[in-house]
Write a protein that holds these residues in place. Structure first.
Motif, mmCIF file in Angstrom:
data_model
loop_
_atom_site.group_PDB
_atom_site.id
_atom_site.type_symbol
_atom_site.label_atom_id
_atom_site.label_comp_id
_atom_site.label_asym_id
_atom_site.label_seq_id
_atom_site.Cartn_x
_atom_site.Cartn_y
_atom_site.Cartn_z
ATOM 1 N N ASN A 20 0.895 -1.146 -0.130
ATOM 2 C CA ASN A 20 -0.046 0.048 0.016
ATOM 3 C C ASN A 20 1.050 1.373 -0.072
ATOM 4 O O ASN A 20 1.552 1.562 1.052
ATOM 5 C CB ASN A 20 -0.907 0.089 1.082
ATOM 6 N N LEU A 21 1.059 1.911 -1.165
ATOM 7 C CA LEU A 21 1.938 3.117 -1.404
ATOM 8 C C LEU A 21 1.631 4.171 -0.219
ATOM 9 O O LEU A 21 2.541 4.620 0.365
ATOM 10 C CB LEU A 21 1.864 3.496 -2.805
ATOM 11 N N GLU A 22 0.428 4.534 -0.523
ATOM 12 C CA GLU A 22 0.044 5.767 0.504
ATOM 13 C C GLU A 22 0.489 5.454 1.869
ATOM 14 O O GLU A 22 1.055 6.326 2.524
ATOM 15 C CB GLU A 22 -1.503 5.987 0.233
ATOM 16 N N GLN A 23 -0.031 4.161 2.415
ATOM 17 C CA GLN A 23 0.052 4.060 3.567
ATOM 18 C C GLN A 23 1.556 3.851 4.095
ATOM 19 O O GLN A 23 2.172 4.394 4.991
ATOM 20 C CB GLN A 23 -0.455 2.671 3.831
ATOM 21 N N GLY A 24 2.332 3.258 3.208
ATOM 22 C CA GLY A 24 3.876 3.400 3.248
ATOM 23 C C GLY A 24 4.461 4.774 3.479
ATOM 24 O O GLY A 24 5.364 4.760 4.429
ATOM 25 N N PHE A 25 4.129 5.585 2.608
ATOM 26 C CA PHE A 25 4.773 6.907 2.839
ATOM 27 C C PHE A 25 4.216 7.553 3.982
ATOM 28 O O PHE A 25 4.864 8.457 4.422
ATOM 29 C CB PHE A 25 4.608 7.723 1.450
ATOM 30 N N ALA A 26 3.063 7.257 4.396
ATOM 31 C CA ALA A 26 2.361 8.040 5.672
ATOM 32 C C ALA A 26 3.301 7.527 6.993
ATOM 33 O O ALA A 26 3.539 8.074 7.591
ATOM 34 C CB ALA A 26 1.043 7.743 5.651
ATOM 35 N N GLU A 27 3.972 6.236 6.676
ATOM 36 C CA GLU A 27 4.818 5.841 7.866
ATOM 37 C C GLU A 27 6.059 6.478 8.003
ATOM 38 O O GLU A 27 6.713 6.222 8.928
ATOM 39 C CB GLU A 27 4.810 4.357 7.826
ATOM 40 N N ALA A 28 6.279 7.202 6.767
ATOM 41 C CA ALA A 28 7.865 7.293 6.721
ATOM 42 C C ALA A 28 8.265 8.645 7.445
ATOM 43 O O ALA A 28 7.332 9.777 7.522
ATOM 44 C CB ALA A 28 8.094 7.802 5.014
ATOM 45 N N ASP A 29 9.340 8.722 7.977
ATOM 46 C CA ASP A 29 9.837 9.935 8.731
ATOM 47 C C ASP A 29 10.569 11.065 7.890
ATOM 48 O O ASP A 29 10.571 11.932 8.264
ATOM 49 C CB ASP A 29 10.799 9.676 9.936
ATOM 50 N N LEU A 30 11.044 10.285 6.733
ATOM 51 C CA LEU A 30 11.771 11.134 5.868
ATOM 52 C C LEU A 30 11.395 10.610 4.345
ATOM 53 O O LEU A 30 11.460 9.527 4.099
ATOM 54 C CB LEU A 30 13.292 10.965 6.161
ATOM 55 N N VAL A 31 11.023 11.455 3.472
ATOM 56 C CA VAL A 31 10.766 11.187 2.064
ATOM 57 C C VAL A 31 11.760 12.063 1.232
ATOM 58 O O VAL A 31 11.540 13.161 1.405
ATOM 59 C CB VAL A 31 9.415 11.515 1.797
ATOM 60 N N ILE A 32 12.195 11.304 0.516
ATOM 61 C CA ILE A 32 13.190 12.225 -0.624
ATOM 62 C C ILE A 32 12.941 11.722 -1.943
ATOM 63 O O ILE A 32 12.797 10.432 -2.315
ATOM 64 C CB ILE A 32 14.638 12.186 -0.187
ATOM 65 N N GLU A 33 12.582 12.714 -2.917
ATOM 66 C CA GLU A 33 12.101 12.379 -4.348
ATOM 67 C C GLU A 33 13.091 13.235 -5.047
ATOM 68 O O GLU A 33 13.414 14.624 -4.877
ATOM 69 C CB GLU A 33 10.843 12.896 -4.701
ATOM 70 N N ARG A 34 13.728 12.474 -6.203
ATOM 71 C CA ARG A 34 14.804 13.258 -6.850
ATOM 72 C C ARG A 34 14.437 12.784 -8.576
ATOM 73 O O ARG A 34 14.025 11.707 -8.697
ATOM 74 C CB ARG A 34 16.162 13.018 -6.789
ATOM 75 N N GLU A 35 14.894 13.815 -9.611
ATOM 76 C CA GLU A 35 14.435 13.495 -10.971
ATOM 77 C C GLU A 35 16.001 13.272 -11.426
ATOM 78 O O GLU A 35 16.693 14.413 -11.320
ATOM 79 C CB GLU A 35 13.797 14.512 -11.729
ATOM 80 N N ILE A 36 16.369 12.419 -12.156
ATOM 81 C CA ILE A 36 17.628 12.196 -12.559
ATOM 82 C C ILE A 36 17.651 12.043 -14.119
ATOM 83 O O ILE A 36 16.569 11.453 -14.901
ATOM 84 C CB ILE A 36 18.188 10.626 -12.014
ATOM 85 N N ARG A 37 18.357 12.738 -14.785
ATOM 86 C CA ARG A 37 18.562 12.521 -16.318
ATOM 87 C C ARG A 37 19.734 11.736 -16.661
ATOM 88 O O ARG A 37 20.880 11.956 -16.201
ATOM 89 C CB ARG A 37 18.735 13.733 -17.015
ATOM 90 N N THR A 38 19.674 10.788 -17.578
ATOM 91 C CA THR A 38 20.905 10.397 -18.057
ATOM 92 C C THR A 38 20.968 10.214 -19.687
ATOM 93 O O THR A 38 19.924 10.299 -20.278
ATOM 94 C CB THR A 38 21.067 8.734 -17.867
ATOM 95 N N ALA A 39 22.271 10.429 -20.233
ATOM 96 C CA ALA A 39 22.367 10.700 -21.647
ATOM 97 C C ALA A 39 22.304 9.279 -22.483
ATOM 98 O O ALA A 39 22.837 8.388 -21.714
ATOM 99 C CB ALA A 39 23.616 11.524 -21.603
ATOM 100 N N THR A 40 22.062 9.454 -23.639
ATOM 101 C CA THR A 40 22.376 8.483 -24.520
ATOM 102 C C THR A 40 23.667 8.059 -24.552
ATOM 103 O O THR A 40 24.609 8.723 -24.939
ATOM 104 C CB THR A 40 21.748 8.459 -26.034
ATOM 105 N N VAL A 41 24.195 6.613 -24.343
ATOM 106 C CA VAL A 41 25.498 6.334 -24.514
ATOM 107 C C VAL A 41 25.630 4.950 -25.348
ATOM 108 O O VAL A 41 24.727 4.089 -25.592
ATOM 109 C CB VAL A 41 26.068 6.054 -23.192
ATOM 110 N N HIS A 42 26.860 4.842 -25.993
ATOM 111 C CA HIS A 42 27.014 3.750 -27.049
ATOM 112 C C HIS A 42 28.043 2.769 -26.315
ATOM 113 O O HIS A 42 28.705 2.932 -25.348
ATOM 114 C CB HIS A 42 27.463 4.438 -28.124
#
Lengths: 772, 297
Positions: free
Chosen positions: A199-221
């Motif tokens: 249960n995602l919502e309940q899980g986050f409700a139990e959290a003391d710390l929540v961190i969210e980040r967006e990461i970009r990675t480049a096309t590589v060969h």
């Protein structure tokens, strides 16, 4: 395979095993040919009457083809054939499994030669066969193509927006589509994936710390040094022979048969030595055009790609946008994880985003989780497999978020991993439950290493760690082995040898027969000479072809016991085979060699047959530790020390295991620091050479210390886990974490090249006045 | 690659004649490390290639009281292996030791590097800092052009059709002088300069004051630049952080780089200042010690 007990110990204690050959470091069987230049590669092929081909490629990233006029090219003296998509047979849309990624046959046909549109700069439009390559090149300039140039879309997030330029008018989103989006409208989102657990919502409700980040990675060969090549002869009797650098001769056969619309048995594929593949040498590019032009002329046609085309027009691995959100209790226990993953598929659907979705949280026990994945087409080359496809992109996100959590909660990053790390019984967010795995053992190996125990002094220096996971693959393999009168064994296999597998497969056969690795003569043979064998990919060859060799060994054991029984005139049940000795009643015995000498005079030849199709390849985990120094005025990152710990199951040939760990790590470092496809606004790649596509050189790297951790895979007779892919997964995140430790800045975009790192340093300096 | 004619004359006059007759479609060949690739990539499609390596004047390498004469076809290895050049014209030695690998250095010439006129060419900032002058022969005779005025843009220069660079002449080095060239590259090998800085300084006897200095920049404009104002800020000033910072700021101010796959405008401007200071420091060390030392600090 029930007749002989599995010779593997169920414990992780290496001392419990009693192998004679496995774990030693014999000289590889193909070594002399490779170091003296005698090994034959695709470029070495020279046949009587052979023509040379060249490919005309699109100068545009996105355009309609209005017309192609080849008449002037055909008139140039020395030109023997010119082909366009119109010369390829029509093929229906049909999904084929290439072993490491699915591919639609119609898309493949349209990638080989563009149909009505060019979808990326470098897309093949026409091909020429001529008396020599210079004439072929000249002829390309005489082909007149009229284009209607369209606006390209180059960014994965932009390609997902309403109103973005559309690549395929007939593409509709498949998979988990919400009802609002179900409208029948053209899109670049080919498929949506969704996994949920708890249960995602309940899980986050139990959290003391929540961190969210967006990461970009480049096309590589993948950056294999040998470019693609293919020589094809379409004989007058309808038999097609193809000499090619490939990771899988049988998948080349399948692709050619499908694209040319001939039965598979009409195609014989002879795999040449391969100068690197890393996943990129599974699809065909030039071979179908070479085949058609050979049919037209009755002569063999040879084609070799140049470096710019390798970069612009073969399949790199996707760039990505990955958002990871993790919730933890204040003691560091993970309670919830949410991931949103969009991958650039390139010109056609089929990115490894499904694998990315399954890997993103795989290193950890995430009780409540959700993972969404998006396979998005845009005007870049059709992406293909690259070493642990999809895992590195997502690990960059998860492992840097974890680092930030550890920083905020003041937790040791290795203790965090020991607390939350996946172990036997952990259920992944996408469903499967792990069998015996070695995630925690790799963390402990780093924790106990001299590197981690050492102190790192100095300004602008920092240490980072990260972990990674890769499934590995099983799939199908075949081996035959015949016993020679001198006691040696000739072994045939269908797995092209990229990473020293002739040696490792021979060693498993030798172990099974109780003879030396040097007593085996391995040969990688063509598709008419061995049973079906899947690609060399998915870190599967040592596991699966090794298992087939083990089965072939058991088959030889059985036949040798029967032969001894016939010589001794006893029941074969009274004959046993152990450690290379065949023992019978009344203390009678033969060594393997002694009995081999009698084979020819006592009956039929002894030929062992082994096949495998098992899918318990035993996932691979790795934990890496790296020390860096950052030049605060240029943003250049110098790697001071690097240690990579990996669970390899059983190290069959430890030197090649180390080589795989080091090679994968180095590719991960390149991905992290400098490699990227650099496009201009028109969608032209500006760095299509190895000068400006910057893979690391030996001057950019320290020695990579490989720590081999052996937690034998219970799903393999010798405990093998694939080792080739997972070492590429942790490096970008480990380096990002080390750069943070050194500078205080968190890099959220790859590559972490000097201009980007300096930009962040200057920004931080402007904000704080001193930068650290 | 298209077919072309090949000639290997043995005099400057013959070479100039051949190039003049080719009417703009002739190209001189020294080491060929740029030219062969450009012909292969169709950036040039010459009808005639004139190999200039057999011409004695283009193979001159003389160093003496009058200065240093460098034939246009002399390969880099002859420069890096010459102790007198390393000691006196150290920046040029620095440049020649980082142009390509050993195989390239065995073929590539400084004259060719200059005539190729790449904005990021590693030898040109050193030539400018060391006040080299081009000796050019053409159908209308000989002329001299300072290297600082030779390049006119990316891959373009003052050579007219039929003209040939014969040699580079360098003035003698004063006492208490030192020079250095360094580039920034993302890797540690196999790369093109993202920023390159060549510096020559002359100190007074105490080593505490500049007599004069020359600063030149590569890869930050359409052609290599002589940083005139930055150079003038050194003359007569004490050797200290303030002087160096002022020169670096002035060098940085003339950088007009572009954003490309090798670097951003922000990056190149910042690093121009950073490298100018670092390269000056190294040149000062060399001027004080009289020893070339190693390329990198």
């Amino acid at each position: 395979m029930a007749t002989v007990d599995k010779p593997q110990s169920a414990t992780a204690d290496a001392g419990a095993r009693d192998y004679k050959v496995i774990g030693t470091r014999p000289i590889r069987h193909d070594g002399v040919d490779k170091v003296t230049g005698r090994a034959r590669y695709g470029a070495d092929i020279a046949l009587t009457g052979m023509l040379h081909g060249a490919v005309l490629r699109s100068p545009h990233a996105h355009a309609k083809i209005l017309s192609i006029d080849t008449s002037a090219a055909k008139k140039l003296p020395g030109v023997r054939a010119v082909v366009t998509h119109a010369d390829l047979p029509d093929v229906a849309s049909k999904v084929a499994d290439l072993g490491e990624g699915m591919f639609d046959l119609r898309d493949l046909s349209r990638n080989v030669l563009a149909h009505d549109k060019v979808l990326y700069r470098g897309h093949a439009v026409a091909a020429v066969a001529a008396d020599n390559v210079h004439i072929a090149d000249e002829a390309l300039r005489l082909i007149e193509v009229k284009y209607e140039v369209l606006t390209p879309v180059m960014d994965v997030v932009e390609a997902m927006q309403d109103g973005a330029p559309i690549l395929h008018d007939d593409l509709r989103t498949e998979g988990f589509v919400s009802s609002d989006d179900a409208a029948d409208k053209p899109t670049n989102i080919a498929k949506v994936f969704l996994h949920e657990k708890g249960n995602l919502e309940q899980g986050f409700a139990e959290a003391d710390l929540v961190i969210e980040r967006e990461i970009r990675t480049a096309t590589v060969h993948q950056g294999y040094i040998e470019p693609h090549n293919a020589t094809v002869h379409w004989n007058a009797d309808g038999q097609i022979t193809c000499w090619i650098s490939t990771q899988g001769s049988f998948v080349v056969r399948e692709q050619l048969a499908g694209l040319l619309q001939v039965p598979v048995s009409r195609v014989r594929v002879i795999p040449m030595e391969i100068g690197g593949g890393f996943g990129g040498k599974i699809p065909v590019y030039m071979a179908p055009a070479a085949a058609i032009m050979s049919k037209m002329t009755g002569r063999p046609v040879k084609m070799i790609m140049d470096r710019a085309a390798v970069l612009e027009a073969t399949g790199p691995t996707p760039g990505s946008c990955v958002r990871v959100k993790l919730g933890v209790k204040s003691d560091g226990t993970i309670v919830a994880g949410d991931a949103w993953i969009a991958f650039e598929a390139g010109a056609f659907p089929g990115s490894p985003v499904p694998a990315g979705c399954m890997c993103v949280f795989a290193c950890y026990d995430v009780p409540n989780g959700r993972v969404q994945g998006f396979d998005v087409v845009l005007n870049r080359p059709a992406t293909k497999a690259y070493r642990a496809p999809g895992a590195t992109q997502v690990a960059m996100a998860t492992e840097t978020v974890i680092d930030e959590i550890c920083e905020q909660l003041k937790l040791d990053p290795l203790e965090f991993r020991l607390k939350n790390g996946a172990r036997e019984g952990t259920r992944r967010v996408d469903g499967p439950v792990f069998a015996r795995i070695g995630m925690l053992e790799t963390v402990k190996a780093i924790r106990d290493s001299e590197h981690w125990q050492s102190t790192l002094d100095g300004k602008w220096r920092g240490r980072g760690v990260a972990s990674g996971y890769w499934f590995n693959a099983g799939l199908k393999s075949a081996v035959t082995a015949s016993v020679n009168a001198d006691g040696r064994v000739s072994m045939l296999e269908g797995s092209t040898d990229i990473g020293g597998s002739r040696a490792s497969i021979s060693m498993m056969l030798a172990e099974t027969l109780g003879i030396g690795a040097e007593d085996i003569t391995p040969a990688v043979v063509d598709t008419d000479s061995i049973g079906y064998t899947d690609v060399t990919g998915g870190s599967r060859v040592t596991y699966a072809t090794g298992w087939a060799a083990y089965e072939a060994g058991l088959d030889i054991q059985r036949q040798m016991c029967e032969r001894a029984a016939s010589i001794w005139d006893c029941d074969s049940k009274d004959v046993t085979f152990a450690a290379g000795t065949i023992s019978g009643p009344e203390g009678k015995s033969f060594s393997f060699k002694e009995l081999a000498q009698k084979v020819q005079s006592s009956g039929d030849p002894v030929i062992g047959r082994g096949v495998s199709d098992h899918n318990e390849p035993g996932g691979a985990f790795a934990t890496h530790c790296v020390d860096v120094e950052v030049d605060p005025e240029t943003g250049k990152v110098t790697i001071l020390r690097y240690t990579a710990a990996q669970d390899v199951g059983t190290a069959i040939h430890p030197a090649y295991v180390e080589g795989q760990i080091q090679g994968g790590t180095v590719q991960g470092i390149g991905w992290a620091i400098n490699e990227e496809y650099f496009y201009d606004k028109e969608g032209r790649m500006r760095n299509a050479s190895l000068l400006d596509y910057r893979m690391p050189t030996c001057y950019d790297l320290p020695m990579i210390d490989a720590l081999i951790v052996e937690v034998p895979n219970p799903g393999h007779p010798y405990g093998v886990r694939g080792v080739g892919e997972v070492p590429i997964v942790p490096p970008p995140a480990a380096l990002a974490n080390a750069i943070h430790a050194a500078t205080g800045i968190r890099m959220t975009s790859l590559p972490m090249s000097p201009p980007k790192v300096l930009h962040e340093l200057l920004k931080a300096r402007a904000a704080s006045g001193n930068g650290k | 690659m298209r077919d072309f004619d090949y000639a290997a004359p043995e005099s400057v006059q013959q070479a100039v004649q051949l190039l003049s007759q080719a009417n703009g479609s002739g190209r001189p060949l020294a080491g060929g490390t740029d030219l062969i690739d450009q012909v292969r990539m169709r950036r040039h499609e010459p009808d005639l290639i004139v190999d200039i390596k057999r011409i004695p004047e283009l193979n001159v390498l003389e160093i003496g009281a009058d200065g240093f004469r460098l034939g246009a076809a002399v390969p880099c290895w002859k420069i890096t292996s010459n102790e007198d050049i390393s000691r006196q014209y150290t920046a040029l030695g620095d440049s020649c030791s980082i142009i390509g690998g050993v195989q390239i250095q065995n073929r590539a010439s400084v004259g060719g590097n200059l005539c190729n006129s790449g904005p990021a060419a590693d030898s040109i900032p050193s030539l400018i800092a060391l006040e080299a002058v081009c000796v050019i022969m053409g159908p209308d005779g000989q002329r001299e052009v300072p290297v600082a005025e030779f390049c006119t843009g990316p891959s373009t220069n003052v050579l007219k059709p039929g003209e040939l660079l014969v040699e580079l002449r360098f003035p003698p080095r004063p006492a208490h002088s030192g020079s250095h060239y360094r580039r920034f590259i993302p890797r540690n090998e196999m790369d093109i300069a993202v920023v390159g800085v060549g510096v020559s300084v002359v100190l007074d006897e105490s080593g505490e004051n500049f007599v004069s200095g020359r600063i030149s920049l590569g890869a930050v404009a359409a052609k290599p630049l002589f940083a005139e104002e930055a150079s003038s800020l050194l003359a007569g000033r004490p050797v200290n952080d303030e002087t160096l910072a002022a020169a670096a700021a002035a060098a940085r101010a003339i950088a007009t780089p572009i954003d490309d796959m090798r670097g951003t405008v922000e990056f190149r401007q910042h690093v121009t200042g950073v490298l100018t200071e670092r390269v000056l420091q190294r040149a000062i060390e060399r001027a004080r010690s009289g020893e070339p030392g190693s390329l990198h600090p």
